[in-house]
Design a protein around this motif. Sequence first.
Motif, short mmCIF file in Angstrom:
data_model
loop_
_atom_site.label_atom_id
_atom_site.label_comp_id
_atom_site.label_asym_id
_atom_site.label_seq_id
_atom_site.Cartn_x
_atom_site.Cartn_y
_atom_site.Cartn_z
N MET A 1 0.99 -1.04 0.38
CA MET A 1 -0.10 0.12 -0.03
C MET A 1 1.26 1.46 0.13
SD MET A 1 -3.79 -0.69 2.31
CE MET A 1 -3.45 1.07 2.17
N GLU B 1 -1.03 4.78 -1.54
CA GLU B 1 -1.84 5.54 -0.33
C GLU B 1 -1.52 5.69 0.94
OE1 GLU B 1 -5.20 2.90 0.19
OE2 GLU B 1 -6.79 5.05 1.15
N HIS C 1 -1.64 13.79 5.93
CA HIS C 1 -2.15 13.43 7.53
C HIS C 1 -1.80 13.39 8.61
CE1 HIS C 1 -6.21 13.96 5.50
NE2 HIS C 1 -5.92 13.43 4.38
N ALA D 1 -4.00 7.71 10.53
CA ALA D 1 -4.10 8.21 9.19
C ALA D 1 -4.77 7.09 8.71
CB ALA D 1 -2.44 8.79 8.76
N LEU D 2 -4.18 5.78 8.35
CA LEU D 2 -4.26 4.59 7.82
C LEU D 2 -5.87 4.27 7.69
CD1 LEU D 2 -1.34 2.03 7.95
CD2 LEU D 2 -2.48 3.95 5.85
N HIS E 1 -8.26 7.47 6.86
CA HIS E 1 -7.25 8.32 5.42
C HIS E 1 -6.95 7.24 3.98
CE1 HIS E 1 -7.93 12.40 7.18
NE2 HIS E 1 -7.54 12.20 7.97
N SER E 2 -7.21 6.12 4.39
CA SER E 2 -6.74 5.60 4.08
C SER E 2 -8.52 4.01 3.82
CB SER E 2 -5.46 3.66 4.00
OG SER E 2 -6.17 2.75 4.98
N ILE E 3 -8.34 3.00 2.53
CA ILE E 3 -9.04 2.24 2.68
C ILE E 3 -9.16 1.80 2.92
CG2 ILE E 3 -7.64 0.91 1.02
CD1 ILE E 3 -9.85 -0.12 -1.05
N LEU E 4 -8.24 0.70 4.41
CA LEU E 4 -8.67 0.22 5.17
C LEU E 4 -9.84 0.58 6.29
CD1 LEU E 4 -5.02 -0.34 6.08
CD2 LEU E 4 -6.19 -2.05 3.90
N ARG F 1 -12.43 2.16 5.66
CA ARG F 1 -13.71 1.88 4.73
C ARG F 1 -14.59 0.40 5.65
NH1 ARG F 1 -12.26 3.11 -1.66
NH2 ARG F 1 -11.34 4.81 -1.27
N PHE G 1 -2.24 -4.52 3.70
CA PHE G 1 -3.65 -4.56 3.18
C PHE G 1 -4.34 -6.07 3.62
CE2 PHE G 1 -5.24 -5.29 -1.16
CZ PHE G 1 -6.28 -5.13 -1.71
N THR G 2 -3.71 -6.93 4.40
CA THR G 2 -4.60 -7.95 5.44
C THR G 2 -5.84 -7.62 6.03
OG1 THR G 2 -3.21 -8.22 6.69
CG2 THR G 2 -2.48 -9.51 4.61
N ARG H 1 -7.71 -5.75 5.10
CA ARG H 1 -8.89 -5.55 4.08
C ARG H 1 -8.68 -7.21 3.89
NH1 ARG H 1 -12.30 -2.12 0.99
NH2 ARG H 1 -12.62 -3.11 -1.45
N THR H 2 -8.47 -7.23 3.00
CA THR H 2 -8.98 -8.49 3.00
C THR H 2 -9.12 -9.90 3.38
OG1 THR H 2 -6.45 -9.68 2.98
CG2 THR H 2 -6.42 -8.65 0.89
N LEU H 3 -9.05 -9.92 4.50
CA LEU H 3 -8.79 -10.49 5.57
C LEU H 3 -10.92 -10.54 6.01
CD1 LEU H 3 -5.71 -10.82 8.32
CD2 LEU H 3 -6.87 -12.82 6.38
N LEU I 1 -12.46 -9.27 3.24
CA LEU I 1 -13.11 -9.93 2.12
C LEU I 1 -13.65 -11.17 2.18
CD1 LEU I 1 -10.54 -7.63 -0.87
CD2 LEU I 1 -13.96 -7.41 -0.12
#
Lengths: 324, 324
Positions: free
Chosen positions: A175, A178, A186, B182-183, B186-189, B191, B224-225, B227-229, B231
């Motif tokens: 990542m 990002e 930030h 910050a993550l 302000h990151s996809i994590l 969401r 990134f895991t 998110r993938t864990l 998904l």
Amino acid sequence: MTASVSAPALIALDWGTTSLRAYLLGADGVALDTRASSAGIMNLPAGGFDQAFEETCGEWLDAAPLPVIAAGMVGSAQGWVEAPYVETPAGPDALVAGIVTVKAARGVAVHVVPGVLEQSALPNVMRGEETQIFGALASEPSLGTSGGALIGLPGTHAKWAFVGDERIERFYTFMTGETFGALRDHSILGRTMHPSATHDEQAFIRGVDTARDAGHAGVLATIFTTRTLGLTGQLTGEQQPDYLSGLLIGHELRGLNEVLTREHAALAGKTLRLIGNDALCDRYRAALARFGCHDAPTVAQATEHGLYRIAALAGLVAAPVRTA
Amino acid sequence: MTASVSAPALIALDWGTTSLRAYLLGADGVALDTRASSAGIMNLPAGGFDQAFEETCGEWLDAAPLPVIAAGMVGSAQGWVEAPYVETPAGPDALVAGIVTVKAARGVAVHVVPGVLEQSALPNVMRGEETQIFGALASEPSLGTSGGALIGLPGTHAKWAFVGDERIERFYTFMTGETFGALRDHSILGRTMHPSATHDEQAFIRGVDTARDAGHAGVLATIFTTRTLGLTGQLTGEQQPDYLSGLLIGHELRGLNEVLTREHAALAGKTLRLIGNDALCDRYRAALARFGCHDAPTVAQATEHGLYRIAALAGLVAAPVRTA
């Protein structure tokens, strides 16, 4: 519209989260026309997927009926239709078998390519990159054989895929892009940064080398030097963004090299290709050179080639994609 | 006001970026009263440092003239007065020699303790933590001798200081807390994360173990895991924040362990102490246990003890701080 002797044969869509890029491809797989739109799946017009599709491809389809193929986040759970992931190791046949179609309002079937999932302790997913990777293999088939290659796709979520035996064997997601944005915009690191119109190669390389030579405590320990090298008069505010960029990309390559070291290999000995925008690929090439990798060319038109190749395998177009 | 037999002897200020904490200390170094304010140096009232000082300490000074000592960002270039960094290796005598005074509007001299700078390829700075570290050594002098100790100060910018020979020899700054924020924000994590009122220890430990056992590609590759864990149905949205927290703290400890490994040592063999708020120190203790460290107690009242000790060495108060 580019002059060409070839008649339109395929509409190919690279439909991601924040943008939609459409290609009108001839029977030789060459782009006759392209359209770019900001109608990514998280940024659709009021009429949704159908309106974005009509605005981008309607004229092409009015002129002649054509098969349509799409890859990217358009096939995610938040997409037009969900095309469930196929698992690694994944070859083009598995992608073809995983295609899901959705019928657009004008009646045409849109063929959506699935993404790829690696099930492991650290699961990984990609959507769109698999198609670009098979585009690279279409242009240069030897990449998929003879010991395999490592294909890097720099970006917000950089991917590094191990390909061999004409398949995506496994891959990593860093990542990097990002994280860079989140830290710059930030965190305290952004407070001493000044925007600069020019790329400071020296500061960038200093970051790469710091990660390579002194990054053993990890990226959480090195990023603070963006600030402390400023406090001690060693980096100007204008240099700090490029230094941080080099530091993060350097940690990405250090991590990838560590993966290879555990397999008794090294970045410096691998066949490497890059897919992505020119400026970013240039940065990665400069960073790779610091790890002893001096041959990592960018693959041109990987997206179009990949979409055309998968469409050909799926029987949507007759001709195979041209190989270089 | 806490009942005590001791008369007020010192006003001690822990004055950081976002908060100001004031202690009224007796001649035995014990707090007779405390005040907490949000008037950090980046959050001052209209009247600036003097108004914040008056609002926090005015009543104490009206009651009796007292010496005043302060540590933290109040001594930075953006502070009330700049107390230039002293360099590692730094003992309490160097801190005393580096004290800079500023005269408050009511005429009293405020003695500001300098921060510490480590000049190296990866420069590091601290302001405030040096005082807490010497507070820990005041309570437990053996930490600074007999092989030395590693003192961790978890937080936005976590510090790990190697102390020995009664000095801060060197230290690391891990931007763990700020990177987490910050993550998450302000990151996809973020969401797919859902807030949770309770700490999910299992998810936290899973993150720590992932960093420890599969973190060799670095933190950019493992985050990134989160998110993938999700998904792949292995982590709920409520578990993802604690997983990411464990992952980042795990990478911090992995990095620290790597530093030690290169010195033929290991976290598991070190004398460890923690300084910080109880909940965060509990998290770090749980993570340290996964690295084989089962004895890392939190040092109580390190700030007050450190300020008192430095004031005593500077001759502002007569009595040495009590040792445990």
